[in-house]
Structure formats: C-alpha cells, structure tokens
Write a protein that holds these residues in place. Structure first.
Motif, short mmCIF file in Angstrom:
data_model
loop_
_atom_site.label_atom_id
_atom_site.label_comp_id
_atom_site.label_asym_id
_atom_site.label_seq_id
_atom_site.Cartn_x
_atom_site.Cartn_y
_atom_site.Cartn_z
N LYS A 420 2.63 3.86 8.96
CA LYS A 420 1.58 4.78 9.45
C LYS A 420 0.22 4.09 9.55
CE LYS A 420 3.53 8.95 7.32
NZ LYS A 420 4.34 9.52 8.37
N PRO A 422 -0.95 1.36 11.22
CA PRO A 422 -1.52 1.07 12.54
C PRO A 422 -2.13 2.31 13.19
CG PRO A 422 0.62 0.02 12.32
CD PRO A 422 0.43 0.88 11.09
N LEU A 425 -5.36 3.11 11.71
CA LEU A 425 -6.41 2.15 12.09
C LEU A 425 -6.75 2.27 13.58
CD1 LEU A 425 -5.35 -1.04 10.09
CD2 LEU A 425 -7.07 0.66 9.49
N VAL A 427 -4.59 2.26 16.56
CA VAL A 427 -4.02 1.42 17.62
C VAL A 427 -3.62 2.22 18.86
CG1 VAL A 427 -3.10 -0.28 16.00
CG2 VAL A 427 -1.61 1.55 16.82
N ALA A 432 1.46 3.73 17.94
CA ALA A 432 1.61 4.11 16.54
C ALA A 432 2.89 4.92 16.34
CB ALA A 432 0.39 4.92 16.09
N ILE A 435 5.89 2.61 16.38
CA ILE A 435 6.01 1.82 15.15
C ILE A 435 6.64 2.68 14.04
CG2 ILE A 435 4.68 0.64 13.34
CD1 ILE A 435 2.75 -0.26 15.62
N GLU A 436 6.20 3.94 13.96
CA GLU A 436 6.77 4.83 12.94
C GLU A 436 8.25 5.10 13.20
OE1 GLU A 436 4.58 8.32 11.73
OE2 GLU A 436 2.72 7.40 12.42
#
Ligand SMILES: [Fe+2]
Ligand SMILES: [Fe+2]
Length: 443
Positions: A420, A422, A425, A427, A432, A435-436
């Motif tokens: 979590k 990225p 921050l 992105v 995001a 990625i999750e």
C-alpha cells in the motif's frame, strides 16, 4: 479424455556447449535450467509414455532458440513418446530464433554462427506425431499454420500458432480469427466441446504490469471474441508462470486460461487436464526425478536453481549497478530509466534483503496504513531472514502461488501493508491498485 499439457521446454542441445565461463554466465542468469533440459524432458516423456493420459499437448517454445541441433534432439524425443501417446505440438518464436541471435558456448566465447530451423519447416516437422490428419488446417498469409483435431470423447483441439498477427505483435491475423470462430461454431453444431492451445497469453494472468507484454495483440477484443465463440478453455505458455485465469463476457459466456509453467524451470509444471462432455478438471504436477550428470535430481533442484538466480540478482544489486541491470535484462526485465536513476535506493534494498531479518522493516512503519497491525506482524517475524519471504514470493510467481500465507498471518499482513506504500506516496491510483493486486496474488 485425460490430457497432459506442458510448455516452454526450451531444449538446449549440449553439443552447443555446456561448460566454460560464457556458458556459466548464460545458464546462471536463466530462471530455467539449460544443460539439464534433455534429462528433464527424457524423464518426463518416460513417465507420460507409461501413464494413463490419452494424449500429450505441447504449447510452444520447444527449443532454447530454434537451433537445428536442439530441434533434431527434440524430434527424436517426441518420436519416441509418440510410439505410446499421440503428441500435439505448436511451435513458437523460440523455435525459429526470432531474435536472430542463436548462440553456442566455447570457453570464454559465444559463437553466433549456429544453424537454426526455418519457421516454415516447423509445422511439418512436428505434425506426424499426432498420428492423425487434422479436421481442418489454415496457413495465414504470414506463413504460420494452425490445425483443428478431433481428440476423441467429444472433444476437439484447436492448435493455434499465434506468433504474428500482422501488426507487430503475437496474435491472430483476421483470417485466423475467422477460422477459429468457424471451427468453434462447427463444434457447437456437432455437439462437441472445443479447447484451444496457443503460445502467447490471451489475458495477463497476474497483472498487466507483469504479463501485459506477453499477451497477444488486441487482447481484450480477442478474449471476448473467443469467449463468445464458445472456446471454454485455452492453454497458453510463454510467461513460464503457472496460473489459471477466468473471464466472463457481458453476454455470460466465459473462458478459462490455463497458463502452463515451464517444464524446465521451477516448478517444472505438468498439467493434467481431464475433460468429457460435461465436466473438466485440472491438476498441476511437477517433473519426476531425473538423472543429470550421473546424479538423481528432483523438482527441488529446479526450485533451488531459481532461488540461486534470485540471490545472484540481489548480490549484483549490492555490488555493481551494471551487473545488476545486466542480470535483470538476462531475465527478460527491461528496466525503465527511472529505475536506473533509483539505483542508490535499489542498492540499499538489495543489501537489506540479503543481510537482514524481517525486524529491520520496522523503519517502514510510518509509511504503512495500519501501523499497529504492521508493527505487530514485523515483531512476530523479527528474527526471520527477509530473503526467505522474498524468495517465497518469487517462487509463487512461477508456481501459481503454491506457498500460501493466510490472510491475517504476519507475512500476509507485512506484504499487503508494504504494497500500500506506493499508493500512499502518490504513485497514481491505477498503478497503486495493480501493485496491491500483485501482492495479494503472490502472498
Ligand atoms: Fe518460453
Ligand atoms: Fe515464448
């Protein structure tokens, strides 16, 4: 019908060199085994030949890089297997040296003057092993041949060569898609089921971030077209990642993609697919024991080879920027420029992974969402080597997540919380989210 489906054997003839520095560098940077392919294939074909499967399906990338020497050995192996089982083969880009860079290894040198097989010869080379004539055949204007077979028990197989779609990608030129649709319509009319096999992915199994580039062109459109045509199951290879993906189109028709992992890299995937008029079932096995250089090896050998490779990549990250990016590109990962600029951070991360326990990850607590759950999970795993978990996730990428960490378990909590970061921050929501999703699938 009980079918064994394998893919990406990438057979490498040892006559092209199996020792020396140049060879070691090449074999040490590949997730698959290289010198071992012949022995792994022999043991697998031996086992399948005396098993109760009705047929063997091979989903492309039979050879390392289309070398004539590798093909000659492969033809011999398949000819032997076909004495006990019909073998249905499609070939793909590694069978005709798509990158025009065939290689042999002698001491410190790489030799490029290696004979390869012309792509137009491939279909004829492997067709005899089915033991029967196809129901239908098509050769596209680009010169690639696909065939439709009656497997038996009311099941047909579309063996599709999807190397080129005519627009710079893998996939189907218009005449090939039309042919697939008409084969599917015929099967429906005759009350038979139809399954398909091609080399490239129809859908990104894990995430477009990982598998997007491995898919055929116009993938969403093609996925819908195949589902609507009535193709229920499609076997693919190419990613070397074992994974099952389901999709249901707007009209309720659905398609399941079975991405078969590589036979000669972890997990040494052998897919056993049982199908009749009413049901279908998949089991995934690993290669049987094989003998390499006089020693008996098991599927564990393939796993250790993958982990050793990962270790080399991280140690390279600690030592040397060039070596690190060279190793990534040998793995097929072309790093974007931003990543090269981020080398100082990468270097620290590599060093952390190779030398620390999970407890060191406490410093990331301010960035995660659920700080309390994260701190507790890190505390519980504090004394365990970080590389163990990174390695488990890496292996899960290839074996379809055989090592499952239950939701709520400390490793699951740590990884999902880290994934979590990225997003927190900033992105971008889409990246995001992906990625999750990747973290969820691999832990
Ligand atoms: Fe491959
Ligand atoms: Fe491939």
């Amino acid at each position: 019908m009980k079918l064994a489906v394998i893919a990406d054997m990438h057979h490498f003839s040892r006559t092209l060199g199996d020792s020396g520095r140049a060879f070691e560098l090449r074999s040490g940077s590949d997730q698959k085994c290289l010198a071992e392919t012949g022995d792994i294939i022999d043991a697998t074909f031996d086992m399948l030949g005396s098993s109760d499967v009705d047929a063997v399906l091979i989903a492309g990338d039979l050879t390392n890089d289309g070398e004539t020497a590798s093909h000659e050995e492969m033809v011999e192996k398949i000819a032997l297997l076909s004495k006990s089982k019909p073998v249905y083969v499609i070939t793909s880009t590694h069978d005709w040296c798509n990158d025009a860079n065939p290689r042999a290894y002698r001491g410190d040198s790489i030799i490029h003057d290696v004979p390869t097989v012309d792509r137009t010869a491939l279909y004829g080379m492997y067709k005899p092993f089915t033991g029967k004539e196809p129901l239908s055949e098509i050769t596209t204007s680009l010169g690639f041949t696909s065939a439709l077979y009656e497997l038996g028990d009311g099941v047909r197989l579309l063996a599709v060569c999807d190397d080129k779609n005519g627009e710079g990608k893998a996939g189907y030129p218009p005449e090939l898609l039309e042919w697939i649709q008409s084969c599917a319509a015929d099967a429906k009319r005759d009350g038979e089921r139809i399954i398909m096999m091609q080399h490239h992915l129809l859908m990104p199994g894990i995430s477009p971030l990982i598998n997007g580039g491995q898919c055929i062109g116009d993938r969403e459109q093609m996925r819908d077209a195949l589902a609507r045509a009535g193709i229920e199951y499609i076997f693919v290879g190419h990613s070397h990642m074992q994974r099952v993906t389901n999709y249901t189109a707007d009209d309720g028709s659905s398609i399941t993609q079975i991405n078969v992992g590589s036979l000669t890299g972890h997990p040494g995937a052998i897919n056993i697919f049982t199908i009749d008029r009413y049901s279908a079932e998949l089991e995934v096995h690993s290669v049987p024991d094989f003998t390499f250089n006089g020693k008996t090896r098991s599927a564990l050998y393939l796993k250790e080879h993958s982990l050793a490779l990962l270790e080399k990549v991280f140690w390279a990250g600690v030592r040397d920027k060039k070596e690190f990016f060279d190793r990534l590109s040998a793995l097929g990962i072309r790093a974007p420029e931003q990543l090269e600029k981020a080398y100082p951070v990468i270097r620290r991360a590599c060093s952390l992974i190779m030398t620390s326990n999970v407890g060191r990850l406490r410093f990331l607590q301010p960035f995660v969402q659920d700080k309390e759950a994260y701190a507790q999970a890190v505390y519980q795993l504090a004394g365990e080597p970080l590389f163990y978990y990174v390695g488990a996730i890496f292996l899960n990428l290839f074996d379809g997540t055989r090592t499952v960490f239950e939701p709520g378990s400390p490793p699951h909590t740590v990884v999902t919380q880290l994934a979590k970061i990225p997003g927190r921050l900033g992105v971008g929501a889409e990246l995001a989210g992906e990625i999750e999703k990747i973290a969820e699938k691999l832990i």
